[in-house]
Write a protein that holds these residues in place. Structure first.
Motif, mmCIF file in Angstrom:
data_model
loop_
_atom_site.group_PDB
_atom_site.id
_atom_site.type_symbol
_atom_site.label_atom_id
_atom_site.label_comp_id
_atom_site.label_asym_id
_atom_site.label_seq_id
_atom_site.Cartn_x
_atom_site.Cartn_y
_atom_site.Cartn_z
ATOM 1 N N MET A 20 1.044 -1.318 0.032
ATOM 2 C CA MET A 20 0.037 0.054 -0.007
ATOM 3 C C MET A 20 0.884 1.228 -0.061
ATOM 4 O O MET A 20 2.235 1.119 0.328
ATOM 5 C CB MET A 20 -0.854 -0.014 1.250
ATOM 6 C CG MET A 20 -1.745 -1.055 1.279
ATOM 7 S SD MET A 20 -3.152 -1.321 0.177
ATOM 8 C CE MET A 20 -4.135 -0.316 0.838
ATOM 9 N N CYS A 21 0.343 2.377 -0.530
ATOM 10 C CA CYS A 21 1.244 3.660 -0.794
ATOM 11 C C CYS A 21 1.570 4.115 0.743
ATOM 12 O O CYS A 21 0.881 3.985 1.807
ATOM 13 C CB CYS A 21 0.410 4.574 -1.359
ATOM 14 S SG CYS A 21 -0.224 4.450 -2.896
ATOM 15 N N CYS A 24 -0.890 5.775 3.085
ATOM 16 C CA CYS A 24 -2.559 5.427 2.975
ATOM 17 C C CYS A 24 -3.051 4.994 4.292
ATOM 18 O O CYS A 24 -2.637 4.354 5.281
ATOM 19 C CB CYS A 24 -2.245 4.216 2.167
ATOM 20 S SG CYS A 24 -4.099 3.598 1.668
ATOM 21 N N CYS A 51 -7.280 -1.626 -4.315
ATOM 22 C CA CYS A 51 -6.144 -1.600 -3.762
ATOM 23 C C CYS A 51 -5.578 -2.275 -2.644
ATOM 24 O O CYS A 51 -4.560 -3.254 -2.380
ATOM 25 C CB CYS A 51 -5.851 0.109 -3.114
ATOM 26 S SG CYS A 51 -5.147 1.204 -4.259
HETATM 27 S S1 SF4 Z 1 -6.046 3.501 -1.585
HETATM 28 FE FE1 SF4 Z 1 -4.914 5.300 -2.348
HETATM 29 S S2 SF4 Z 1 -3.318 5.806 -1.171
HETATM 30 FE FE2 SF4 Z 1 -4.083 3.893 -0.374
HETATM 31 S S3 SF4 Z 1 -2.858 2.345 -1.551
HETATM 32 FE FE3 SF4 Z 1 -4.531 2.801 -2.931
HETATM 33 S S4 SF4 Z 1 -3.911 4.238 -4.224
HETATM 34 FE FE4 SF4 Z 1 -2.243 4.186 -2.551
#
Ligand code: SF4
Lengths: 102, 392
Positions: A20-21, A24, A51
């Protein structure tokens, strides 16, 4: 209801190292949701495509310490309804192992 | 001891499911399959089975719930037809690739559009590459026998794949036939109480199922899936042999009917085989060397065995109750002709698309197919692609 300090002491069921970023909010949300469980309980988590799903269970790695299942985008609840039904049936038939019979 | 009963195909399947007593049935009704979940939900309501019945809002959810239940380690069954199977499509592939044994009874019905409730094979033929094992049956007896065997085939440790048990809508699903059912105890013993699940969400250790699988692993997983389908060939025969010991009824990849010295043969699936056998008997009485092959196992496809069975014929007509709109013949034709290439060369191989949308197939039409084959043998002239019983 336990306070935040007490909750923070509960078992962590979702480990770092996932994709994950950085920053996030989702992994933190997952961690806190899973604190609804008692430490000796086991969960099955049904995760829709997205995601959180692609970044936390990238073969051959997983961040999930509980059982976790992903099937498709639109049906996490339907998938889980089957898992729950299987749990009930196996319990009724007395085919569950001791450790997971509650 | 086995008992003689008179049941419709759907009743035979529903009673078979009752004897199997699966852990979970998640199903959504659709004509002509509706009676299967309907009867079965009555067994659940009456406490005659231990099964959890999940009443879902669509076939997509039915298959999703089945996958969730099978992933949990449960023994899972469901039923559908036509558009219901089409709505499961996405999940058929997911279930097979997750290597989850499940049994899906399909009453074959034409796929929309135009909407039509009657029998052809466009539904399951469309799902032929979804990774499911496909068994087909001519009668209520065969639907029942295939259903019982399907549990064992799919759950075998070398297979671990879902299985479709297909039989013709209305013709087989609703017609009442005499058949022989096993005793409840015999079925229980044959299928065993608990499913073997090497990995399960509800098992010894937590497990993650359904990961993202990128280019460095996806291909290997698909290769393993293909290997499981190959393994299924051996397992299908082993289970059939065991079932034969129990019932005296013999099953293989296909049934050969009067093929020993046949010069002209047809290859056919499901109930039309009954009509065609009647024609074969009549033509045999007239001294014509005709035979028939009825496919039971379409996935895995018994290519080598079929070529071997057809190696002495002069001409063969492959009957497809589904069109693939490839402009090069129906699905069964494409596979049979390809199976023969290099193994049974130099034959006349023709294709007849027939019975779409439940159009009746008559003995006269099947006689015409054999007449066409003999004409082709004599003159060397023939059409490869044909439509039977359609107004042109
Ligand atoms: S939800 Fe947004 S911040 Fe979280 S991993 Fe996905 S792209 Fe990245």
């Amino acid at each position: 209801m336990p306070n935040l300090k007490e909750l923070s002491k509960k078992k962590v069921r979702f480990t770092g190292g996932h994709r994950m970023c950085a920053g996030c909010g989702a992994p933190m949300v997952v961690n806190w949701i899973l604190k609804a469980l008692d430490d000796d309980e086991r969960a099955v988590i049904s995760n829709a495509t997205g995601c959180l799903e692609v970044s936390t269970c990238l073969y051959p790695y997983t961040s999930w310490k509980d059982s976790w299942v992903h099937t498709a985008f639109e049906n996490a609840a339907a998938t889980c309804s089957g898992t729950e039904a299987a749990f009930k049936a196996l319990k009724k038939k007395d085919l569950l192992m001791e450790s997971i019979s509650s | 001891m086995a008992k003689r009963v008179s049941l419709s195909g759907n009743e035979a399947v529903a009673f078979g499911m009752k004897q199997i007593n699966p852990d979970v049935v998640a199903a959504f009704p659709i004509t002509p399959s509706t009676e299967v979940p309907q009867y079965f939900s009555q067994f659940v309501a009456n406490g005659e089975v231990d099964t959890e019945f999940v009443a879902v809002e669509s076939e997509h959810s039915a298959m999703s719930a089945c996958i969730g239940a099978a992933a949990a380690g449960g023994r899972v069954m469901t039923a559908t037809a036509s558009a219901g199977l089409a709505l499961m499509w996405e999940m058929l592939y997911v279930g097979a690739s997750m290597r989850l044994p499940m049994v899906l009874a399909v009453t074959n019905r034409a796929l929309s559009g135009p909407i039509n409730i009657h029998n052809d094979h466009s539904d399951t033929m469309g799902a032929r590459d979804s990774g499911w094992i496909q068994l087909y049956g001519e009668s209520a007896q065969e639907a029942y026998d295939n259903l019982i065997q399907a549990i064992r085939i799919g759950e075998h440790k070398d297979v671990q794949l879902p299985v479709m048990v297909c039989y013709d809508g209305f013709i087989t699903s609703h017609a009442v036939e005499n058949l022989e059912m096993l005793d409840d105890e015999e079925v229980k013993k044959f299928v065993g109480v608990k499913r073997e699940a090497p990995f399960a969400l509800i098992g010894q250790d937590p497990v993650s199922m359904g990961p993202l699988d990128l280019p460095n692993h996806y291909f290997e997983h698909k290769r393993l899936q293909a290997e499981a389908m190959k393994n299924a060939k051996k397992v299908i025969l082993e289970i059939a042999a065991e079932y034969e010991k129990l019932t005296g009824r013999k099953y293989g990849f296909f049934e050969e009917y009067k093929m020993e010295d046949a010069e002209a043969a047809i290859v056919v699936i499901n109930s039309t085989a009954g009509t065609a056998k009647f024609v074969v008997d009549n033509l045999r009485a007239q001294g014509k060397k005709v035979g028939l092959i009825k496919i039971r196992v379409f996935r895995p496809f018994p290519a080598e065995e079929l070529a071997e069975a057809l190696k002495n014929v002069k001409a063969v007509a492959v009957m497809d109750k589904a069109d693939s709109f490839s402009a090069a013949g129906g699905p069964l034709f494409a596979e049979v002709r390809s199976a023969m290439y290099g193994r049974a060369d130099g034959k006349i191989v023709t294709n007849y698309i027939y019975g779409l949308g439940g159009r009746d197939v008559t003995t006269t039409q099947i006689e015409k197919v054999y007449a066409d084959l003999f004409n082709a043998i004599e003159t060397g002239k023939y059409e490869v692609y044909n439509y039977l019983g359609v107004r042109e």
